[in-house]
Scaffold this motif. Structure first.
Motif, PDB file in Angstrom:
ATOM      1  N   ASP A 227     -28.107 -20.394 -35.571  1.00 27.04           N
ATOM      2  CA  ASP A 227     -27.178 -20.987 -34.602  1.00 27.04           C
ATOM      3  C   ASP A 227     -27.010 -22.466 -34.925  1.00 27.04           C
ATOM      4  O   ASP A 227     -27.963 -23.233 -34.824  1.00 27.04           O
ATOM      5  CB  ASP A 227     -27.769 -20.817 -33.192  1.00 27.04           C
ATOM      6  N   ASN A 229     -24.848 -24.501 -33.390  1.00 27.86           N
ATOM      7  CA  ASN A 229     -24.442 -25.256 -32.196  1.00 27.86           C
ATOM      8  C   ASN A 229     -23.265 -26.209 -32.463  1.00 27.86           C
ATOM      9  O   ASN A 229     -23.289 -27.381 -32.061  1.00 27.86           O
ATOM     10  CB  ASN A 229     -25.635 -26.004 -31.585  1.00 27.86           C
ATOM     11  N   GLU A 254     -21.867 -20.136 -33.699  1.00 27.87           N
ATOM     12  CA  GLU A 254     -21.230 -21.438 -33.474  1.00 27.87           C
ATOM     13  C   GLU A 254     -21.289 -22.342 -34.699  1.00 27.87           C
ATOM     14  O   GLU A 254     -21.765 -23.483 -34.621  1.00 27.87           O
ATOM     15  CB  GLU A 254     -21.858 -22.149 -32.275  1.00 27.87           C
TER      16      GLU A 254
HETATM   17 MG    MG Z   1     -25.976 -20.819 -29.039  1.00 25.48          MG
END
Ligand code: MG
Length: 401
Positions: A227, A229, A254
């Motif tokens: 991830d 972010n 993401e």
């Molecule tokens: Mg996340």
């Protein structure tokens, strides 16, 4: 010139808000309680947004709880959350919305959701308004399922009684590789079947080292996700994605700015690894656009962020129609039931954050979390949750269970 209206006709418009109180009316909401709970974390945690200087470490969760009671003696419990900013705002909006539900049939969830959304439309179609509405929407669904004496997943029409589950909480960027391995061991001992780790640091080589360390440490049967972010740009995400594209990650989450739907679509087409995103989106309309543009292989819709179960079911329907998979963001206590009602095998994200807030916990074994036989969400607030209330207001004739 004067307008001659003598021959002009326009039909009367039907009432847009529906006509409640017909013979089908079943019950009425007689009282509610709105509560703001601040839940401190034992240790602050950091994802890539902290390391890139965009956010402070996360030290607490802010929750909005809503309990409703009805004339026929039914109860419903709902909740929503925010991180860092907005806890007081959700509570304030919740207190302004609660009186709208007084006297309404709690079974008319579609009508009541619309009513709350129009009441708060000055705040926009999404954001804090929808996050506050979520707590009421979930309470209404919880009440409906309890009335039917069914777990929420069964009321919605379950496809399965358990969902694959992965843990995220031990793999944030403040953790050392040794910490990550220890946390992964603990998760596996609990019966959790996947591990998601944070990446997206300024030094991508460090990310690769950590991925290598964890993937080689985990048994092959344990899924690994990463991830970022939202901290990569399009070119960097493609470079990074190609480097890890053949190690069998369950998904890359993401990689780009959450609202760069076109960029996510290009990446999803370029990589073999599934691209997952959607947790930040704050309305079903944003999800429709993301999915419509092919911006994710896996939708990570977050019911509290988009207004609750009612809009989440619409996102699920679009995901199903578009061959998109489902891995809802956080809040396993709620998302377990929704994911269980999705046709293809989803992932549910396991965080221990909210364990102290509820008396009941769903069983985890063999890599899966199991829906209990308790009606509704199957949750009641713990003594610890009540101790953590920072503000609370009752409306109408509210009484404790
Ligand atoms: Mg996340």
């Amino acid at each position: 010139m004067s307008l001659d209206l003598s021959l002009r006709r326009i039909p009367a418009r039907p009432p847009m808000a529906g006509l409640p109180k017909g013979p089908a009316s079943q019950d009425a909401i007689t009282g509610s309680r709105v509560m703001h709970v601040t839940l401190p974390l034992d240790k602050p945690i950091s994802d890539a947004k902290v390391l890139t200087g965009r956010q402070t470490p996360l030290a607490a969760h802010e929750l909005l709880f809503v309990e409703i009671v009805s004339e026929a003696g039914h109860r419903g419990l709902g909740f929503s959350y925010t991180l860092r900013a907005g806890g007081s705002a959700l509570y304030g909006i919740g207190c302004e919305l609660a009186p709208i539900l007084q006297g309404q049939d709690p079974n008319d969830i579609g009508r009541l959701w619309e009513r709350l959304a129009w009441q708060s439309i000055s705040l926009g179609r999404g954001g804090a308004a929808y996050q506050a509405i979520c707590a009421f929407d979930v309470a209404l669904w919880d009440m409906k399922a309890r009335r039917a004496d069914l777990p929420l997943a069964k009321l919605l029409g379950a496809h399965r009684d358990s969902c694959r589950i992965y843990n995220s909480s031990g793999q944030f960027l403040q953790a050392s590789v040794a910490d990550m391995k220890t946390a992964a061991e603990t998760s596996m001992q609990k019966g959790i079947g996947g591990i998601k780790m944070k990446v997206g640091q300024p030094d991508g080589q460090e990310d690769l080292k950590r991925i290598d360390a964890l993937r080689t440490h985990l048994p092959d049967a344990i899924a690994l996700m990463i991830d970022a972010n939202q901290q990569w740009d399009r070119a960097y995400a493609l470079q990074f994605g190609r480097i890890v594209d053949d190690i069998g990650l369950a998904f890359i989450e993401e990689p780009l700015d959450a609202w760069d739907f076109e960029g996510h679509a290009d990446l999803a087409r370029a990589l073999a690894t599934p691209v997952a995103t959607g947790e930040m989106l704050t309305s079903p309309q944003e999800h429709f656009r993301l999915i419509g543009l092919g911006g994710c292989d896996i939708s990570q819709a977050d019911a509290p962020r988009i207004g609750g179960i009612t809009p989440f079911l619409k996102v699920m329907a679009m995901a199903e129609a578009s061959q998109v998979q489902l891995a809802p963001h956080m809040v396993m206590e709620l998302h377990l039931h929704l994911a269980a009602a999705f046709p293809t095998e989803p992932w549910v994200e396991h965080f221990e954050f909210y364990d102290p807030l509820f008396n009941e916990h769903n069983e985890i074994r063999d890599g899966r979390m199991h829906v209990s036989d308790r009606p509704g969400l199957g949750l009641s607030l713990s003594g610890r949750a009540l101790d953590l209330i920072v503000a609370s207001q009752k409306f109408g004739d509210f009484h404790d269970a």
